[in-house]
Write a protein that holds these residues in place. Structure first.
Motif, mmCIF file in Angstrom:
data_model
loop_
_atom_site.group_PDB
_atom_site.id
_atom_site.type_symbol
_atom_site.label_atom_id
_atom_site.label_comp_id
_atom_site.label_asym_id
_atom_site.label_seq_id
_atom_site.Cartn_x
_atom_site.Cartn_y
_atom_site.Cartn_z
ATOM 1 N N GLY A 173 48.439 42.517 42.604
ATOM 2 C CA GLY A 173 46.986 42.558 42.677
ATOM 3 C C GLY A 173 46.397 43.950 42.743
ATOM 4 N N LYS A 206 53.982 38.919 44.598
ATOM 5 C CA LYS A 206 52.725 39.613 44.878
ATOM 6 C C LYS A 206 52.943 41.004 45.455
ATOM 7 C CE LYS A 206 49.894 35.469 45.422
ATOM 8 N NZ LYS A 206 48.941 34.727 46.272
ATOM 9 N N TYR A 221 41.211 39.715 36.972
ATOM 10 C CA TYR A 221 41.769 39.557 38.316
ATOM 11 C C TYR A 221 41.707 38.089 38.757
ATOM 12 C CZ TYR A 221 42.780 40.284 43.224
ATOM 13 O OH TYR A 221 43.361 40.213 44.469
ATOM 14 N N TYR A 222 40.568 37.445 38.499
ATOM 15 C CA TYR A 222 40.400 36.058 38.924
ATOM 16 C C TYR A 222 41.383 35.133 38.217
ATOM 17 C CZ TYR A 222 38.182 31.586 39.922
ATOM 18 O OH TYR A 222 37.940 30.300 40.332
ATOM 19 N N MET A 281 51.621 39.556 38.955
ATOM 20 C CA MET A 281 50.878 39.137 40.140
ATOM 21 C C MET A 281 50.625 40.285 41.112
ATOM 22 S SD MET A 281 50.290 36.149 39.246
ATOM 23 C CE MET A 281 49.406 35.608 40.719
ATOM 24 N N HIS A 312 44.353 35.741 37.391
ATOM 25 C CA HIS A 312 45.673 35.877 38.002
ATOM 26 C C HIS A 312 45.711 35.364 39.434
ATOM 27 C CE1 HIS A 312 48.179 38.188 35.111
ATOM 28 N NE2 HIS A 312 47.003 38.491 34.590
ATOM 29 N N HIS A 313 44.646 35.545 40.186
ATOM 30 C CA HIS A 313 44.701 35.270 41.619
ATOM 31 C C HIS A 313 43.721 34.203 42.092
ATOM 32 C CE1 HIS A 313 47.501 38.537 42.506
ATOM 33 N NE2 HIS A 313 46.846 39.241 41.605
#
Length: 231
Positions: A133, A36, A182-183, A131, A185-186
């Motif tokens: 962000g 990350k 984004y969602y 990852m 991936h995280h």
């Protein structure tokens, strides 16, 4: 990793290193590093700042533009039934643009120094550090550039009266795309459809990176025969 007698130093700014990989760049960039932490791209703090975007900046910056754009069509005399058609149509058009951009621009093969460098900054960094962000959604400046041909396309397709509503729908589709991306991936989806979509996208990153270009859905992959084989 070593390619053509060049080693990428992952602890140094990366942007102007990756071009030296030449033909080996494509293989290097598609070997993901799963962490990350955000790698550094530039020595310049200002340039580095411009490459990093928090996910919530996307709706904060662009939702007001969507509302303003749709309201322009209404104020110019576009009826509510027309707006009700234009906005979903714009969102649908975006799903095709999302697929085309991802497949033919983001996954273009490069081997020249500046080609590799440009590709890394546009999308290669996301495949190398999936990852990260802060390098997952489009920086607003990049989106603003994309809006110019999108706006011209809207005027060409439906004319000046309904173009703002169509453009607003396209921009809304983009917002949904980037936030969904984004969602995937995280986030930790609990609904089956969202879990399946996350699995579909992770398959693109970690298993078959030459297939599965849809992010918000697999519709265009199905239509254009780029569906990955089922696991």
């Amino acid at each position: 990793m070593i390619a053509q007698e060049f080693t990428v130093d992952l602890h140094a700014p990366l942007a102007f290193q990756v071009g030296h990989l030449g033909e080996a760049y494509d293989q290097w960039v598609h070997q993901p590093i799963v962490c990350k932490e955000s790698p550094r791209f530039f020595k310049s703090d200002f340039c580095e700042f411009l490459t990093r975007t928090v996910w919530w900046a996307i709706p904060v910056v662009w939702l007001p533009v969507v509302c303003w754009s749709i309201s322009r069509s209404v104020l110019m005399g576009c009826t509510f039934p027309q707006v009700a058609v234009m906005v979903p149509s714009g969102m649908f058009i975006w799903t095709l643009l999302e697929y085309i951009i991802h497949r033919f621009l983001f996954h273009i093969k490069t081997k020249s120094y500046w080609g590799n460098t440009a590709h890394y900054l546009i999308h290669g960094c996301h495949h190398k550090h999936p990852m990260d962000g802060l390098r997952l959604v489009f920086p607003p400046a990049a989106t603003a550039i994309l809006c110019i041909p999108l706006w011209n396309l809207s005027k060409l397709v439906v004319g000046p009266l309904m173009a703002p509503a169509l453009f607003g729908g396209e921009l809304l589709g983009y917002i949904i795309y980037d936030c969904t991306h984004y969602y995937l991936h995280h986030g930790h989806p609990s609904i089956n459809s969202a879990r399946n979509l996350k699995r579909y996208h992770m398959n693109h990153h970690f298993r078959i990176q030459t297939l599965g270009f849809g992010v918000t859905s697999s519709f265009w992959d199905w239509i254009l025969e780029t569906l990955p084989p089922k696991i």
